[in-house]
Design a protein around this motif. Structure first.
Motif, PDB file in Angstrom:
ATOM      1  N   THR B  47       0.833  -1.202   0.000  1.00 57.93           N
ATOM      2  CA  THR B  47       0.000   0.000   0.000  1.00 57.93           C
ATOM      3  C   THR B  47       0.867   1.250   0.000  1.00 57.93           C
ATOM      4  OG1 THR B  47      -1.356  -1.310   1.504  1.00 57.93           O
ATOM      5  CG2 THR B  47      -2.099   0.913   1.012  1.00 57.93           C
ATOM      6  N   LEU B  48       1.973   1.164   0.717  1.00 59.85           N
ATOM      7  CA  LEU B  48       2.896   2.299   0.779  1.00 59.85           C
ATOM      8  C   LEU B  48       3.433   2.619  -0.615  1.00 59.85           C
ATOM      9  CD1 LEU B  48       4.072   3.997   3.151  1.00 59.85           C
ATOM     10  CD2 LEU B  48       6.063   2.514   3.084  1.00 59.85           C
ATOM     11  N   VAL B  49       3.853   1.565  -1.318  1.00 60.31           N
ATOM     12  CA  VAL B  49       4.385   1.764  -2.669  1.00 60.31           C
ATOM     13  C   VAL B  49       3.312   2.353  -3.566  1.00 60.31           C
ATOM     14  CG1 VAL B  49       5.356   0.635  -4.698  1.00 60.31           C
ATOM     15  CG2 VAL B  49       6.006  -0.143  -2.404  1.00 60.31           C
ATOM     16  N   VAL B  50       2.121   1.749  -3.516  1.00 58.21           N
ATOM     17  CA  VAL B  50       1.036   2.221  -4.371  1.00 58.21           C
ATOM     18  C   VAL B  50       0.702   3.683  -4.064  1.00 58.21           C
ATOM     19  CG1 VAL B  50      -1.421   1.915  -4.909  1.00 58.21           C
ATOM     20  CG2 VAL B  50       0.075  -0.084  -4.690  1.00 58.21           C
ATOM     21  N   SER B  51       0.595   3.983  -2.758  1.00 58.14           N
ATOM     22  CA  SER B  51       0.206   5.352  -2.373  1.00 58.14           C
ATOM     23  C   SER B  51       1.207   6.379  -2.842  1.00 58.14           C
ATOM     24  CB  SER B  51       0.092   5.468  -0.846  1.00 58.14           C
ATOM     25  OG  SER B  51      -0.729   4.469  -0.349  1.00 58.14           O
ATOM     26  N   SER B  52       2.460   5.978  -2.934  1.00 61.91           N
ATOM     27  CA  SER B  52       3.480   6.964  -3.279  1.00 61.91           C
ATOM     28  C   SER B  52       3.311   7.450  -4.726  1.00 61.91           C
ATOM     29  CB  SER B  52       4.879   6.393  -3.059  1.00 61.91           C
ATOM     30  OG  SER B  52       5.174   5.412  -4.021  1.00 61.91           O
ATOM     31  N   PHE B  53       2.552   6.696  -5.509  1.00 58.09           N
ATOM     32  CA  PHE B  53       2.327   7.115  -6.902  1.00 58.09           C
ATOM     33  C   PHE B  53       0.988   7.819  -7.079  1.00 58.09           C
ATOM     34  CE2 PHE B  53       5.380   3.644  -7.347  1.00 58.09           C
ATOM     35  CZ  PHE B  53       6.379   4.313  -8.021  1.00 58.09           C
ATOM     36  N   LEU B  54       0.257   8.013  -5.970  1.00 60.86           N
ATOM     37  CA  LEU B  54      -1.005   8.740  -6.045  1.00 60.86           C
ATOM     38  C   LEU B  54      -0.766  10.189  -5.655  1.00 60.86           C
ATOM     39  CD1 LEU B  54      -3.494   6.210  -4.420  1.00 60.86           C
ATOM     40  CD2 LEU B  54      -3.529   7.030  -6.778  1.00 60.86           C
ATOM     41  N   VAL B  55      -1.133  11.100  -6.534  1.00 64.35           N
ATOM     42  CA  VAL B  55      -0.892  12.510  -6.253  1.00 64.35           C
ATOM     43  C   VAL B  55      -2.211  13.215  -5.962  1.00 64.35           C
ATOM     44  CG1 VAL B  55       0.011  14.673  -7.146  1.00 64.35           C
ATOM     45  CG2 VAL B  55       1.152  12.509  -7.688  1.00 64.35           C
TER      46      VAL B  55
END
Lengths: 374, 583
Positions: B47-55
């Protein structure tokens, strides 16, 4: 490697004492070791042999006495002299090999030369020669952790001789090796020592190592030297019951002197199970007084076992006993015989059908029964 | 007898049937436990990885996929500076802690420094205490105007101004350095103490002097331990939140952790940006831990032999009193002075930098600890109860999990045990604040968000590997034949566990439990990310007091927490023995 005939490499220890707290580790140790001689310190663990060696090495500070290497006083309690190990020009091989795991075989061996600031090409030449001597020149670039126990001990040996020290000290170097390898390394050390001609002090608790390797053996027990002599001498003429028992297998019988002429003693052994005491004739040092309590030492190979009472035994000691048990040991049979409560070991090289409790007759010559004063 | 049964009976005997049934049964357990651990560990990280690409857009309502967050952390006016500050702090802390740890370990293990037997437990005390509390205590001592030490120097030597100023990154380096020194100490002291003395003796007899032997033999042999310790310190200080939060962030030196915290809570919270920074921090720490485990730990040298010799002890002569003084000084600055300063400050109604004997009061203890009284502060009361609950339940669940997982990895070695082994290493590579960021973005829309359970989940996920390592090391030292002979004697797997394995592991289980209890009681960086009103922990209570109340109240609660940790430390040493912590 040239022999070290040109430098004086005797070791003289006089009056050496060492204590650890209230414990006495070494007491009044005296010896003069000749140049090129191979001397073994032999004794049970805790007898002070390793401590003596470590005093020579400079890893322990003596609490009394002097140690000379050649004509150099390296340690003296009275004169307050103490040379650090690195200033004594000695080599030492340890029980745990102590091969440095963070260096290659070459670097391990070259260490002593580098410390002595030898030239690069000389370091290479002499290190490779030392490695050749122990048969490890093909493993020079290997890390020590990749070596077997025997190979590590060879590295330790090469490391100790490469800078041609005056004396080499061995602290039970073979005791971590398995039986086969131990014999092989033992012979190799002896060969190397003769080849290099270096004065050697070897510590071991293994009497067979001591007998095979040494020019002279120092038997120690309870911090004190028990006997010094060449291997044959120590085996054949032990100075006391401890030495007799520690070197080889022997039966020790407790008795009392009832008569003597010169070195021939008549001894009475009390019967432990009751009844008539036993008598036998033994040889020993002169001067053991009448009525003294003594030990009689009998080597298993010196006693003959007869199933019938021998008729021609007038000049021999004759004891009657019962078989306790026999143990098959490959090339020979070991038999334990009970003689009125005394236990005697006998080595039989021909096959005998002996049953438990069978009555047997033991014969041996007076000169094979050693009378040892307590 | 058994083999005869096998030979004559073509059908599988009852014995082998039972073995086979158990084999699969154990496999099933392994798979279930692996799945639980995998979900707990992997889900937050994914989730951390995924969230880092959400702006997040400017209004903060909708998101879109892009690398925008990564662009932001490079171009932002504050974040790159925070990154630089983190690097400076980590480097300084590592150098200081390594120097302190190695020198103290060496004087304790290898010199005739007086009192070296009783000094060791004191050297290790900081390991059990909270660096955040250390920062609070040092703030009380080294604040330019009101610092106790500065006042002391002013009064005694008549110095104008201040001698020390702790409120900057050098202060952070100082406090983290002295608090993490025991980590290096523990990595080094064991191998120094148990090193085969003939390794050094042979260098001496070969002709090397003491100095040369130390430089070419002793130090290289313990170097892998020193490097491992240094890396662990670097990683730990990179994830440290409390110390920079107290000492440097308020004065303009932000770090990655304080920035992550700012982005996770507060008015301009941006979880996605926070996740991106957590990613950056996590990437560094995981990389370093990987280096340590892959390249440094395997290079550790086998320097211990069976022969029990005493290690070579260096006679320092009269220098031994210098060594002794050095060690006492360390204990003074790391343990005694901080505790005394907390005590002094906590006894004043307000703290103005001078001791006022006529104003001494216990009111701060009443307000923080006497939860039944009217005037008690909610954050403190909640903190005490929540922390005790979390520490007790968390340590218990962690140890059960650790026991099962260790058994699966090292005994049954069934399908998936390598995966379990890997999963137990992963959380160690992530600072608490990074994992907490992951937990936050994962569970924010589930019912457990804003409850104690999310804290519990975070605690266990991050720290159960410590318990697991504790048990595993003992399990590996217990011969498998002890289990097997119980089975041969006819006992079932469950009986064997109950009667043989667990009793043998008992000291390790208790020691691990207490260690986790201490860690949970002082835990700050996960708690600070996941708490809400009502779920404050002890450390969050301290944070609340230092932020919204005053220093004396903070000191009172800090001292209470410190005391709890000290009691646990004594219990730990009793149970686990003196060498239990050594790496």
């Amino acid at each position: 490697m040239s022999s070290n005939n040109n430098i004086d490499a005797t070791v003289r220890i006089s009056g050496l004492d060492k204590h650890f707290g209230p414990e006495t580790a070494v007491l009044d140790f005296n010896i003069l070791i000749e140049q090129g001689e191979f001397v073994t310190l032999l004794g049970p663990s805790g007898c002070g042999k390793t401590t003596t060696l470590r005093c020579v090495a400079g890893l322990e500070r003596p609490d009394g006495g002097d140690i000379f290497i050649g004509d150099q006083l390296v340690a003296s309690y009275e004169q307050d002299v103490y040379l650090n190990p690195e200033d004594r020009n000695i080599g030492m091989v340890f029980q745990s090999y102590a091969v440095w795991p963070h260096m290659t075989v070459f670097d391990n061996v070259a260490y002593g030369l580098r410390v002595r600031r030898a030239g690069k090409s000389e370091i290479k030449k002499r290190t490779m020669r030392a490695l050749e001597l122990v048969g490890l020149d093909h493993l020079a670039d290997r890390y020590a952790t990749k070596l077997s126990g025997g190979q590590r001990q060879r590295v330790a040996l090469a490391r100790a001789i490469v800078y041609e020290p005056r004396v080499i000290l061995f602290d039970e170097p073979l005791s971590n090796l398995d039986a086969k390898l131990r014999e092989q390394m033992r012979d190799e050390i002896v060969r190397l020592q003769k080849e290099v001609g270096i004065t050697s002090i070897f510590v071991t608790h293994d009497q067979s190592e001591a007998l095979v390797m040494s020019d002279r053996v120092v038997v120690m027990d309870k911090a004190v030297i028990q006997q010094v002599g060449d291997p044959q001498d120590i085996y054949a003429n032990p100075a006391n019951a401890f030495v007799a028992n520690f070197i080889g297998v022997t039966s020790l019988l407790k008795g009392r002197v009832i008569g003597h002429s010169n070195s021939i003693y008549d001894i009475e052994l009390p019967s432990i199970i009751g009844g008539e005491p036993l008598r036998l004739r033994a040889t020993g040092e002169t001067g053991i007084g009448e009525e003294s309590e003594v030990h009689v030492s009998l080597r298993p190979e010196d006693v003959t076992l007869n199933t019938d009472k021998p008729s021609d035994a007038e000049n021999l000691n004759l004891l009657e006993g019962k078989v306790i048990d026999t143990v098959y040991l490959g090339s020979f049979l070991e038999c334990r015989v009970d003689v009125k409560g005394h236990e005697i070991n006998i080595q039989i090289d021909h096959f005998e059908n002996l049953s438990r409790d069978q009555t047997v007759f033991l014969t041996f010559r007076a000169e094979h029964a050693l009378c040892l004063a307590n | 007898m058994t083999s005869e049964t096998y030979d004559t009976d073509p059908r599988p005997s009852r014995m082998s049937n039972r073995f086979r049934a158990l084999w699969t049964q154990e496999n099933v357990i392994t798979i279930i436990v692996s799945a639980i651990v995998a979900i707990a560990v992997v889900l937050p990280l994914i989730t951390l990885v995924v969230s880092s690409f959400l702006v997040l857009d400017d209004l903060g309502f909708s998101t879109e996929w892009s690398f925008g967050n990564y662009v932001t952390i490079v171009t932002d006016p504050i974040i790159p500076k925070a990154f630089l500050n983190t690097l400076i702090i980590c480097s300084g802390c590592t150098v200081l802690a390594t120097f302190l740890g190695v020198s103290l370990a060496w004087t304790n293990a290898r010199t005739n420094c007086p009192g070296r037997t009783w000094l060791e437990p004191f050297n290790l005390i900081p390991f059990f205490l909270s660096p955040f509390i250390g920062a609070i205590a040092w703030h009380n001592m080294g604040e330019p105007k009101t610092g106790l030490l500065n006042n002391f120097f002013r009064d005694i030597f008549g110095i104008e101004g201040h001698v020390i100023n702790i409120d900057n990154i050098w202060g952070v380096i100082w406090v983290t350095g002295i608090f993490f020194a025991p980590l290096v100490y523990l990595f080094v002291v064991g191998s120094l103490r148990r090193m085969d003395p003939s390794l050094e003796d042979s260098a001496r007899t070969t002709g090397a002097g003491l100095f040369r032997t130390t430089m070419t033999v002793t130090l290289p042999l313990v170097m892998p331990g020193i490097l491992s310790g240094a890396i662990i310190v670097f990683v730990t200080s990179a994830g440290e939140f409390g110390v920079p939060f107290k000492l440097s962030a308020p004065y303009g030196w932000e770090t990655l952790t304080t920035q992550i915290f700012t982005k996770a809570v507060g008015d301009d919270a941006n979880h996605y940006l926070g996740a991106t920074m957590a990613m950056a921090l996590g990437a560094i720490t995981v990389f370093l831990i990987w280096i340590q485990r892959r390249y440094i730990a395997p290079r550790s040298f086998e320097t211990v032999t069976g022969k029990g010799f005493r290690p070579n002890v260096l006679d320092l002569g009269s220098w031994k009193w210098v060594a002794f003084g050095y060690n006492i000084l360390f204990i003074l600055v790391a343990v005694i002075l901080p505790i005394i300063s907390l005590l002094i400050v906590s006894l004043h109604p307000v703290w103005q930098g001078t001791i006022m004997l006529d104003k001494i009061t216990g009111i701060n203890y009443v307000k923080t600890l006497f939860f039944w009284r009217e005037e008690s502060i909610d954050a403190a009361t909640n903190g005490i109860f929540n922390s005790l609950f979390l520490a007790f339940v968390g340590a218990s669940i962690s140890m059960v999990l650790a026991l099962v997982v260790s058994y699966m990895i090292h005994r049954t070695k069934g399908f998936g045990s390598w995966l379990l082994d890997f999963l137990c290493v992963v959380p160690i590579g992530f600072p608490g604040i990074v994992l907490a960021m992951g937990v936050l973005v994962t569970y924010i829309q589930t019912p457990i968000y804003a409850t104690l359970w999310i804290l519990l989940l975070g605690y266990i996920t991050r720290f159960f590997p410590y318990g697991q390592r504790n048990i595993a090391s003992i399990l590996l030292s217990i011969s498998e034949e002890l289990d097997q002979s119980s089975r041969m004697a006819g006992a079932t797997w469950v009986t064997t566990m109950r009667r043989i394995t667990i009793p043998l592991l008992k000291p390790g289980i208790f020691a691990g439990w207490i260690l986790l209890f201490v860690i949970f009681v002082r835990e700050l960086s996960i708690s600070i990310m996941l708490y809400t009103d009502g779920t404050e922990t002890l450390a969050v209570g301290v944070y609340y007091l230092t932020n919204y109340e005053n220093e004396p109240l903070t000191a009172a609660l800090s001292l209470a927490q410190t005391l709890l940790c000290l009691i646990c430390m004594i219990a730990f040493r009793r149970l686990a023995g003196k060498e239990a912590l050594s790496a």
